[in-house]
Design a protein around this motif. Structure first.
Motif, short mmCIF file in Angstrom:
data_model
loop_
_atom_site.label_atom_id
_atom_site.label_comp_id
_atom_site.label_asym_id
_atom_site.label_seq_id
_atom_site.Cartn_x
_atom_site.Cartn_y
_atom_site.Cartn_z
N TYR A 26 1.61 9.84 -9.17
CA TYR A 26 1.39 10.07 -7.88
C TYR A 26 0.23 9.83 -7.51
O TYR A 26 -1.00 10.44 -8.06
CB TYR A 26 1.79 11.29 -7.60
CG TYR A 26 1.89 11.54 -5.97
CD1 TYR A 26 2.84 11.19 -5.01
CD2 TYR A 26 0.88 12.32 -5.22
CE1 TYR A 26 3.19 11.26 -3.78
CE2 TYR A 26 0.74 12.42 -3.80
CZ TYR A 26 1.74 12.10 -3.20
OH TYR A 26 1.73 12.28 -1.81
N ASP A 27 -0.30 8.81 -6.40
CA ASP A 27 -1.59 8.69 -5.81
C ASP A 27 -2.10 9.66 -4.80
O ASP A 27 -1.43 9.35 -3.58
CB ASP A 27 -1.72 7.34 -5.47
CG ASP A 27 -2.97 6.91 -5.01
OD1 ASP A 27 -3.99 7.70 -4.77
OD2 ASP A 27 -3.55 5.40 -5.04
N THR A 28 -2.78 10.74 -5.12
CA THR A 28 -3.05 11.85 -4.04
C THR A 28 -3.77 11.12 -2.93
O THR A 28 -3.93 11.54 -2.00
CB THR A 28 -3.79 12.72 -4.64
OG1 THR A 28 -4.97 12.40 -5.23
CG2 THR A 28 -2.96 13.58 -5.72
N TRP A 29 -4.61 9.79 -3.16
CA TRP A 29 -5.44 9.34 -2.12
C TRP A 29 -4.62 8.57 -1.28
O TRP A 29 -4.84 8.76 -0.17
CB TRP A 29 -6.72 8.65 -2.83
CG TRP A 29 -7.52 9.20 -3.43
CD1 TRP A 29 -7.76 10.49 -3.40
CD2 TRP A 29 -8.83 8.53 -3.99
NE1 TRP A 29 -8.88 10.66 -4.21
CE2 TRP A 29 -9.48 9.59 -4.66
CE3 TRP A 29 -9.53 7.36 -3.98
CZ2 TRP A 29 -10.91 9.44 -5.09
CZ3 TRP A 29 -10.46 7.04 -4.81
CH2 TRP A 29 -11.31 8.06 -5.36
N ALA A 30 -3.58 7.92 -1.95
CA ALA A 30 -2.72 7.21 -0.89
C ALA A 30 -1.57 7.76 -0.46
O ALA A 30 -0.96 7.24 0.25
CB ALA A 30 -2.59 5.64 -1.77
N GLN A 31 -1.43 8.79 -0.98
CA GLN A 31 -0.18 9.74 -0.59
C GLN A 31 1.02 9.17 -0.99
O GLN A 31 1.97 8.96 -0.28
CB GLN A 31 -0.21 10.34 0.66
CG GLN A 31 -1.72 11.15 0.90
CD GLN A 31 -1.87 11.52 2.16
OE1 GLN A 31 -0.73 11.41 3.11
NE2 GLN A 31 -2.88 12.28 2.78
N LYS A 32 1.27 8.39 -2.44
CA LYS A 32 2.32 7.92 -2.40
C LYS A 32 2.44 7.85 -4.17
O LYS A 32 1.65 7.72 -5.03
CB LYS A 32 2.58 6.41 -1.93
CG LYS A 32 1.45 5.41 -2.65
CD LYS A 32 1.19 4.22 -1.81
CE LYS A 32 2.52 3.12 -2.49
NZ LYS A 32 2.54 1.85 -1.85
N GLU A 33 3.84 7.59 -4.38
CA GLU A 33 3.87 7.43 -5.97
C GLU A 33 3.96 5.76 -6.30
O GLU A 33 3.95 5.20 -5.77
CB GLU A 33 5.59 7.79 -6.13
CG GLU A 33 5.71 8.46 -7.68
CD GLU A 33 7.30 8.80 -7.92
OE1 GLU A 33 7.44 9.70 -8.60
OE2 GLU A 33 8.00 8.68 -7.11
N ILE A 34 3.30 5.82 -7.47
CA ILE A 34 3.14 4.53 -8.05
C ILE A 34 4.17 4.28 -8.99
O ILE A 34 4.44 4.95 -10.24
CB ILE A 34 1.65 4.33 -9.02
CG1 ILE A 34 0.70 4.52 -7.61
CG2 ILE A 34 1.59 2.96 -9.54
CD1 ILE A 34 -0.85 4.62 -8.41
N THR A 35 4.96 3.15 -8.87
CA THR A 35 6.24 3.01 -9.63
C THR A 35 6.30 1.52 -10.00
O THR A 35 7.24 1.13 -10.80
CB THR A 35 7.51 3.56 -8.76
OG1 THR A 35 7.67 2.71 -7.72
CG2 THR A 35 7.67 4.93 -8.77
N THR A 36 5.49 0.79 -9.62
CA THR A 36 5.63 -0.61 -9.91
C THR A 36 3.96 -1.32 -10.45
O THR A 36 3.01 -0.69 -9.98
CB THR A 36 6.09 -1.57 -8.77
OG1 THR A 36 5.54 -1.53 -7.74
CG2 THR A 36 7.52 -0.99 -8.11
N LEU A 37 4.11 -2.36 -10.76
CA LEU A 37 2.72 -2.98 -11.32
C LEU A 37 2.12 -3.44 -9.88
O LEU A 37 0.71 -3.32 -9.80
CB LEU A 37 2.89 -4.28 -12.06
CG LEU A 37 3.11 -4.14 -13.46
CD1 LEU A 37 3.38 -5.25 -14.34
CD2 LEU A 37 2.19 -3.12 -14.21
N GLU A 38 2.80 -3.80 -8.79
CA GLU A 38 2.13 -4.11 -7.60
C GLU A 38 1.53 -2.85 -6.98
O GLU A 38 0.51 -3.12 -6.44
CB GLU A 38 3.34 -4.75 -6.99
CG GLU A 38 3.97 -5.99 -6.82
CD GLU A 38 4.65 -6.18 -8.32
OE1 GLU A 38 5.22 -4.92 -8.64
OE2 GLU A 38 5.04 -7.22 -8.61
N GLU A 39 2.08 -2.03 -6.93
CA GLU A 39 1.48 -0.51 -6.83
C GLU A 39 0.09 -0.10 -7.34
O GLU A 39 -0.68 0.47 -6.67
CB GLU A 39 2.62 0.56 -6.41
CG GLU A 39 3.63 0.21 -5.34
CD GLU A 39 4.66 1.31 -5.56
OE1 GLU A 39 5.56 1.43 -4.56
OE2 GLU A 39 4.84 1.86 -6.61
#
Length: 229
Positions: free
Chosen positions: A63-76
């Protein structure tokens, strides 16, 4: 050209320096992470986060707290390594007491050192660009002499003289400064911020849309800025 930063706080190893396993096809892929010593990797369709020596593997998502989203792919993961949304994290650049060039509505943060030649090229170029406010953050990146100059610019008796040095109108040098009443804490905040943002050398820029740039080649600023959202 990217000038290396020599103060110990910013000498961490790059997260993408070593891959955990060799990439031998589409099923084995990696992407840098904005974390010292870690990369994101996909092998046979499965996502994992790997220490740069390949020893430790963390499976699942991050989970990226700065972007407020979960990272689940290489693109993310790649997106996270390239962008810092200063507005989303509510970062107040004025806490670092930067020098400001321009008065445009789009803000670009620039970490520099007064003795860095490529930084001087960047500052020369940014003065020719309209529509932006460039926040120049001086850090003592290149040793003791830089540290002395950075302190004197922050604590200068003559703020106009300090501005002229920071913006390349005058050669970098130590100038007359106030005494013990000068608050030097912004320099510490600059160094901590640089570490937090993953600054490994100067110049380092954060564009108005969050895209980061390490190093600078003279004459390339306008094209880089034009790519902003």
């Amino acid at each position: 050209m990217l000038r290396r930063i020599f103060f110990p706080l910013l000498l961490a190893t790059s997260a993408c320096a070593l891959a955990a396993e060799p990439v031998d096809g589409q099923h084995n892929q990696t992407a840098p992470m904005p974390i010292n010593g870690m990369i994101a990797a996909v092998k046979n369709g499965k996502m994992a986060f790997v220490s740069d020596n390949g020893r430790f593997v963390f499976r699942g998502s991050m989970y990226d707290t700065w972007a407020q989203k979960e990272i689940t792919t290489l693109e993310e993961a790649e997106q996270a390594s390239k962008y810092i949304d200063l507005q989303k994290i509510k970062f107040n650049i004025e806490d670092l007491v930067p020098f400001t060039v321009g008065s445009g509505s789009k803000t670009v943060v620039v970490f520099t050192d007064p003795l860095c030649p490529s930084c001087a090229n960047l500052i020369s170029d940014l003065k020719k660009v309209d529509g932006y406010s460039f926040k120049i953050v001086e850090v003592p990146a290149l040793g003791d002499e830089s540290a002395k100059i950075v302190r004197s610019l922050l604590c200068a008796k003559d703020k106009n003289a300090a501005f002229d040095i920071a913006t390349g109108k005058e050669k970098p040098k130590v100038i007359d400064q106030r005494g013990n009443d000068c608050d030097t804490s912004p320099i510490g905040k600059r160094i901590i911020s640089a570490q937090m943002f993953g600054v490994k050398g100067v110049p380092f820029m954060i564009r108005n849309d969050g895209l980061i740039k390490h190093g600078y080649e003279k004459g390339t600023l306008s094209n880089w800025l034009m790519g902003a959202n």
